[in-house]
Design a protein around this motif. Structure first.
Motif, PDB file in Angstrom:
ATOM      1  N   ARG A  71     -27.376  80.291  24.975  1.00  0.00           N
ATOM      2  CA  ARG A  71     -26.501  79.154  25.218  1.00  0.00           C
ATOM      3  C   ARG A  71     -25.385  79.138  24.188  1.00  0.00           C
ATOM      4  NH1 ARG A  71     -30.116  74.051  25.029  1.00  0.00           N
ATOM      5  NH2 ARG A  71     -28.127  72.946  25.070  1.00  0.00           N
ATOM      6  N   ASP A  72     -24.239  78.633  24.627  1.00  0.00           N
ATOM      7  CA  ASP A  72     -23.095  78.444  23.746  1.00  0.00           C
ATOM      8  C   ASP A  72     -22.752  76.964  23.807  1.00  0.00           C
ATOM      9  OD1 ASP A  72     -20.611  78.255  22.509  1.00  0.00           O
ATOM     10  OD2 ASP A  72     -19.951  80.198  23.243  1.00  0.00           O
ATOM     11  N   ASN A  73     -23.166  76.229  22.807  1.00  0.00           N
ATOM     12  CA  ASN A  73     -22.967  74.778  22.824  1.00  0.00           C
ATOM     13  C   ASN A  73     -21.490  74.404  22.760  1.00  0.00           C
ATOM     14  OD1 ASN A  73     -25.719  74.328  22.969  1.00  0.00           O
ATOM     15  ND2 ASN A  73     -25.968  74.140  20.754  1.00  0.00           N
ATOM     16  N   ALA A  74     -20.673  75.254  22.184  1.00  0.00           N
ATOM     17  CA  ALA A  74     -19.242  74.973  22.106  1.00  0.00           C
ATOM     18  C   ALA A  74     -18.572  75.083  23.474  1.00  0.00           C
ATOM     19  CB  ALA A  74     -18.569  75.920  21.127  1.00  0.00           C
ATOM     20  N   LYS A  75     -19.176  75.861  24.346  1.00  0.00           N
ATOM     21  CA  LYS A  75     -18.595  76.082  25.679  1.00  0.00           C
ATOM     22  C   LYS A  75     -19.379  75.388  26.786  1.00  0.00           C
ATOM     23  CE  LYS A  75     -16.529  80.550  24.537  1.00  0.00           C
ATOM     24  NZ  LYS A  75     -16.439  81.998  24.893  1.00  0.00           N
ATOM     25  N   ASN A  76     -20.418  74.643  26.408  1.00  0.00           N
ATOM     26  CA  ASN A  76     -21.267  73.981  27.405  1.00  0.00           C
ATOM     27  C   ASN A  76     -21.754  74.963  28.467  1.00  0.00           C
ATOM     28  OD1 ASN A  76     -20.675  71.662  26.018  1.00  0.00           O
ATOM     29  ND2 ASN A  76     -19.962  70.500  27.778  1.00  0.00           N
ATOM     30  N   THR A  77     -22.164  76.114  28.030  1.00  0.00           N
ATOM     31  CA  THR A  77     -22.523  77.187  28.952  1.00  0.00           C
ATOM     32  C   THR A  77     -23.854  77.823  28.570  1.00  0.00           C
ATOM     33  OG1 THR A  77     -20.192  77.648  29.408  1.00  0.00           O
ATOM     34  CG2 THR A  77     -21.764  79.380  29.956  1.00  0.00           C
ATOM     35  N   VAL A  78     -24.624  78.107  29.592  1.00  0.00           N
ATOM     36  CA  VAL A  78     -25.884  78.828  29.449  1.00  0.00           C
ATOM     37  C   VAL A  78     -25.703  80.186  30.122  1.00  0.00           C
ATOM     38  CG1 VAL A  78     -28.367  78.781  29.841  1.00  0.00           C
ATOM     39  CG2 VAL A  78     -27.093  76.642  29.654  1.00  0.00           C
ATOM     40  N   TYR A  79     -26.231  81.218  29.488  1.00  0.00           N
ATOM     41  CA  TYR A  79     -26.082  82.571  30.008  1.00  0.00           C
ATOM     42  C   TYR A  79     -27.441  83.167  30.359  1.00  0.00           C
ATOM     43  CZ  TYR A  79     -21.516  82.142  27.778  1.00  0.00           C
ATOM     44  OH  TYR A  79     -20.264  81.716  27.403  1.00  0.00           O
ATOM     45  N   LEU A  80     -27.397  84.123  31.260  1.00  0.00           N
ATOM     46  CA  LEU A  80     -28.585  84.926  31.551  1.00  0.00           C
ATOM     47  C   LEU A  80     -28.139  86.385  31.614  1.00  0.00           C
ATOM     48  CD1 LEU A  80     -31.646  84.779  32.140  1.00  0.00           C
ATOM     49  CD2 LEU A  80     -31.056  84.915  34.570  1.00  0.00           C
ATOM     50  N   GLN A  81     -28.471  87.128  30.582  1.00  0.00           N
ATOM     51  CA  GLN A  81     -28.188  88.561  30.565  1.00  0.00           C
ATOM     52  C   GLN A  81     -29.345  89.270  31.259  1.00  0.00           C
ATOM     53  OE1 GLN A  81     -25.472  90.351  29.349  1.00  0.00           O
ATOM     54  NE2 GLN A  81     -26.488  92.107  30.309  1.00  0.00           N
ATOM     55  N   MET A  82     -29.016  90.018  32.281  1.00  0.00           N
ATOM     56  CA  MET A  82     -30.032  90.682  33.094  1.00  0.00           C
ATOM     57  C   MET A  82     -29.831  92.193  33.002  1.00  0.00           C
ATOM     58  SD  MET A  82     -30.164  88.173  36.408  1.00  0.00           S
ATOM     59  CE  MET A  82     -28.623  88.776  37.069  1.00  0.00           C
ATOM     60  N   ASN A  83     -30.795  92.864  32.459  1.00  0.00           N
ATOM     61  CA  ASN A  83     -30.756  94.325  32.331  1.00  0.00           C
ATOM     62  C   ASN A  83     -31.874  94.949  33.157  1.00  0.00           C
ATOM     63  OD1 ASN A  83     -28.652  94.021  30.422  1.00  0.00           O
ATOM     64  ND2 ASN A  83     -30.125  93.901  28.741  1.00  0.00           N
ATOM     65  N   SER A  84     -31.748  96.236  33.386  1.00  0.00           N
ATOM     66  CA  SER A  84     -32.771  96.982  34.139  1.00  0.00           C
ATOM     67  C   SER A  84     -33.129  96.261  35.437  1.00  0.00           C
ATOM     68  CB  SER A  84     -34.024  97.173  33.281  1.00  0.00           C
ATOM     69  OG  SER A  84     -33.717  97.864  32.090  1.00  0.00           O
ATOM     70  N   LEU A  85     -32.109  95.893  36.167  1.00  0.00           N
ATOM     71  CA  LEU A  85     -32.326  95.117  37.390  1.00  0.00           C
ATOM     72  C   LEU A  85     -33.118  95.908  38.416  1.00  0.00           C
ATOM     73  CD1 LEU A  85     -28.902  93.354  37.527  1.00  0.00           C
ATOM     74  CD2 LEU A  85     -31.107  92.185  37.618  1.00  0.00           C
ATOM     75  N   LYS A  86     -33.953  95.186  39.151  1.00  0.00           N
ATOM     76  CA  LYS A  86     -34.782  95.772  40.192  1.00  0.00           C
ATOM     77  C   LYS A  86     -34.428  95.160  41.536  1.00  0.00           C
ATOM     78  CE  LYS A  86     -38.704  96.046  36.971  1.00  0.00           C
ATOM     79  NZ  LYS A  86     -40.125  95.638  36.744  1.00  0.00           N
ATOM     80  N   PHE A  87     -34.789  95.846  42.603  1.00  0.00           N
ATOM     81  CA  PHE A  87     -34.516  95.326  43.934  1.00  0.00           C
ATOM     82  C   PHE A  87     -35.090  93.917  44.087  1.00  0.00           C
ATOM     83  CE2 PHE A  87     -33.640  95.329  48.328  1.00  0.00           C
ATOM     84  CZ  PHE A  87     -34.728  94.765  48.961  1.00  0.00           C
ATOM     85  N   GLU A  88     -36.273  93.710  43.520  1.00  0.00           N
ATOM     86  CA  GLU A  88     -36.940  92.413  43.690  1.00  0.00           C
ATOM     87  C   GLU A  88     -36.282  91.295  42.885  1.00  0.00           C
ATOM     88  OE1 GLU A  88     -38.337  95.342  42.936  1.00  0.00           O
ATOM     89  OE2 GLU A  88     -39.891  95.133  41.396  1.00  0.00           O
ATOM     90  N   ASP A  89     -35.275  91.609  42.079  1.00  0.00           N
ATOM     91  CA  ASP A  89     -34.507  90.563  41.398  1.00  0.00           C
ATOM     92  C   ASP A  89     -33.445  89.963  42.312  1.00  0.00           C
ATOM     93  OD1 ASP A  89     -34.568  92.605  38.449  1.00  0.00           O
ATOM     94  OD2 ASP A  89     -35.815  90.858  38.882  1.00  0.00           O
ATOM     95  N   THR A  90     -33.290  90.512  43.498  1.00  0.00           N
ATOM     96  CA  THR A  90     -32.322  89.979  44.451  1.00  0.00           C
ATOM     97  C   THR A  90     -32.675  88.543  44.807  1.00  0.00           C
ATOM     98  OG1 THR A  90     -31.848  92.155  45.388  1.00  0.00           O
ATOM     99  CG2 THR A  90     -31.396  90.236  46.782  1.00  0.00           C
TER     100      THR A  90
END
Length: 116
Positions: A71-90
């Motif tokens: 999260r970046d409290n200065a930007k009021n934003t939450v992030y989700l970094q997704m690596n090694s994506l799989k088909f089932e992450d669709t």
């Protein structure tokens, strides 16, 4: 008026990466824990990752070691970094937070499609 706007979803090959963003307005961002959820076609919405106001994180077993919430409290934003994506992450990915025991109204989400 509370608004949750998710973005960053895309079509990506298996093994690839994406970073999702959730911009929040209408609330005091630093007062809340936030959670990323996802819903695949024909399935129930499920919790993916959560982050507290202090930055403590928790993950569903199926994404541990691959996804990172921040999260970046200065930007009021939450992030989700997704690596090694799989088909089932669709799925469509959403963020949300709980206030007085209830989740806020859902945003539109952002579509992540993983192809092999």
């Amino acid at each position: 008026q509370v608004q949750l706007v998710e973005s960053g979803g895309d079509l990506v090959q298996a093994g690839g990466s994406l970073r999702l963003s959730c911009t929040v307005s209408g609330v005091i961002f630093t007062n809340y824990d936030f959670t990323w959820y996802r819903q695949a076609p024909g399935k129930r919405r499920e919790l993916v990752a959560a982050i507290t106001t202090f930055g403590r994180t928790d993950y569903a077993d199926f994404v541990k070691g691959r996804f990172t919430i921040s999260r970046d409290n200065a930007k009021n934003t939450v992030y989700l970094q997704m690596n090694s994506l799989k088909f089932e992450d669709t799925a469509v990915y959403y963020c949300n937070f709980e206030s007085f025991g209830a989740l806020s109204d859902w945003g539109r989400g952002t579509q992540v499609t993983v192809f092999s």
